[in-house]
Design a protein around this motif. Structure first.
Motif, PDB file in Angstrom:
ATOM      1  N   ASP A 148       0.852  -1.178   0.000  1.00 30.73           N
ATOM      2  CA  ASP A 148       0.000   0.000   0.000  1.00 30.73           C
ATOM      3  C   ASP A 148       0.899   1.243   0.000  1.00 30.73           C
ATOM      4  O   ASP A 148       1.941   1.261   0.663  1.00 30.73           O
ATOM      5  N   PRO A 149       0.522   2.289  -0.723  1.00 29.79           N
ATOM      6  CA  PRO A 149       1.403   3.459  -0.841  1.00 29.79           C
ATOM      7  C   PRO A 149       1.368   4.403   0.353  1.00 29.79           C
ATOM      8  O   PRO A 149       2.077   5.423   0.349  1.00 29.79           O
ATOM      9  N   GLU A 150       0.573   4.100   1.388  1.00 31.86           N
ATOM     10  CA  GLU A 150       0.361   5.053   2.479  1.00 31.86           C
ATOM     11  C   GLU A 150       1.663   5.556   3.102  1.00 31.86           C
ATOM     12  O   GLU A 150       1.807   6.748   3.391  1.00 31.86           O
ATOM     13  N   THR A 151       2.631   4.668   3.311  1.00 34.21           N
ATOM     14  CA  THR A 151       3.890   5.072   3.947  1.00 34.21           C
ATOM     15  C   THR A 151       4.592   6.158   3.151  1.00 34.21           C
ATOM     16  O   THR A 151       5.016   7.184   3.709  1.00 34.21           O
ATOM     17  N   PHE A 152       4.703   5.977   1.848  1.00 35.78           N
ATOM     18  CA  PHE A 152       5.406   6.948   1.021  1.00 35.78           C
ATOM     19  C   PHE A 152       4.579   8.215   0.805  1.00 35.78           C
ATOM     20  O   PHE A 152       5.131   9.321   0.764  1.00 35.78           O
ATOM     21  N   ALA A 182       2.313   4.716  -5.345  1.00 37.27           N
ATOM     22  CA  ALA A 182       2.296   6.115  -4.921  1.00 37.27           C
ATOM     23  C   ALA A 182       2.622   7.065  -6.067  1.00 37.27           C
ATOM     24  O   ALA A 182       2.570   8.285  -5.894  1.00 37.27           O
ATOM     25  N   GLY A 183       2.974   6.523  -7.227  1.00 33.40           N
ATOM     26  CA  GLY A 183       3.351   7.358  -8.356  1.00 33.40           C
ATOM     27  C   GLY A 183       4.767   7.886  -8.250  1.00 33.40           C
ATOM     28  O   GLY A 183       5.073   8.965  -8.760  1.00 33.40           O
ATOM     29  N   MET A 184       5.647   7.110  -7.616  1.00 36.66           N
ATOM     30  CA  MET A 184       7.023   7.542  -7.388  1.00 36.66           C
ATOM     31  C   MET A 184       8.001   6.600  -8.064  1.00 36.66           C
ATOM     32  O   MET A 184       7.783   5.400  -8.124  1.00 36.66           O
TER      33      MET A 184
END
Length: 226
Positions: A148-152, A182-184
């Motif tokens: 899940d992207p939440e961290t970043f 996260a789109g990173m």
């Protein structure tokens, strides 16, 4: 890259320090000696991602342990880990110089990790590198672990950065997937996984063995500082 990155987000374990073997040993001891899980070394390594409670839930089921039991087991696992790794605690080769150069380029940096706060403190304070990081996101700050992207996303928000401005440094496929979600874009350090383990992801800029790599030393850091 479409735009020059202005923010570096670092995973911790396997990315700032090369310690994943010691986490695996600690989990192996707790799972097999204390909990009689009867797992092989390879089975333990496969499960070793995300929050400690998530590891236990994957192996034993969601409702097997109470929150208090999870907390106690987590503390025991981290005690084993810190005791075993402390004599070997050091930054991955070249990272001290890379962090200093990034700071000179006014690049904002954050720790974005599934580690618990005490393990992050263990690393940053014993190695005296906390001053390089403008924000920290730990397991205690998120409800959903990588991939899940939440961290970043939370780390970027703390720094006031857009996803396109962020470069993630990761060592694990789940972390690279989280960055992609996260789109990173991502730089992968191959401390724990070979390059072929990341073939399904399209956000990997480059692979490095450590932070002395010529790509990030001679080109990437200069571009990031523009």
């Amino acid at each position: 890259m479409d735009s020059s990155p202005k923010t570096f987000l670092f995973d911790l374990n396997g990315t700032v320090i090369d310690d994943m073997h010691y986490h695996a040993k600690a989990w192996y001891q707790v799972l097999n000696n204390d909990l009689n899980a009867n797992l092989t070394w390879d089975e333990v390594k496969v499960q070793m991602y995300g929050k400690n409670g998530e590891v236990l839930a994957r192996i034993f089921g969601e409702e097997h342990f109470s929150e208090e039991e999870v907390e106690k087991l987590s503390e025991e696992k981290e005690r084993h880990y810190q005791e075993a790794f402390r004599p070997h605690l050091k930054l991955i080769n070249g990272l001290d110089s890379f962090l200093e150069k990034a700071k000179e380029h006014n690049i904002q940096m954050a720790i974005a990790s599934a580690a618990i706060p005490s393990n992050i403190d263990f690393v940053l304070d014993n190695l005296d590198v906390r001053h390089y990081f403008n924000a920290i996101v730990s397991a205690a700050d998120v409800t959903r672990s990588k991939p899940d992207p939440e961290t970043f996303i939370k780390a970027a928000q703390k720094l006031g950065a857009e996803p396109a401005e962020c470069i993630v440094f990761e060592d694990a496929p789940k972390g690279v997937e989280a960055a992609q979600n996260a789109g990173m874009q991502c730089v992968v350090i191959t401390t724990a996984h070979p390059e072929e383990d990341f073939s399904q992801y399209n956000n990997v800029i480059t692979f490095i063995k450590d932070y002395t790599d010529s790509y990030i030393e001679d080109y990437f850091l200069q571009e990031a500082g523009k």
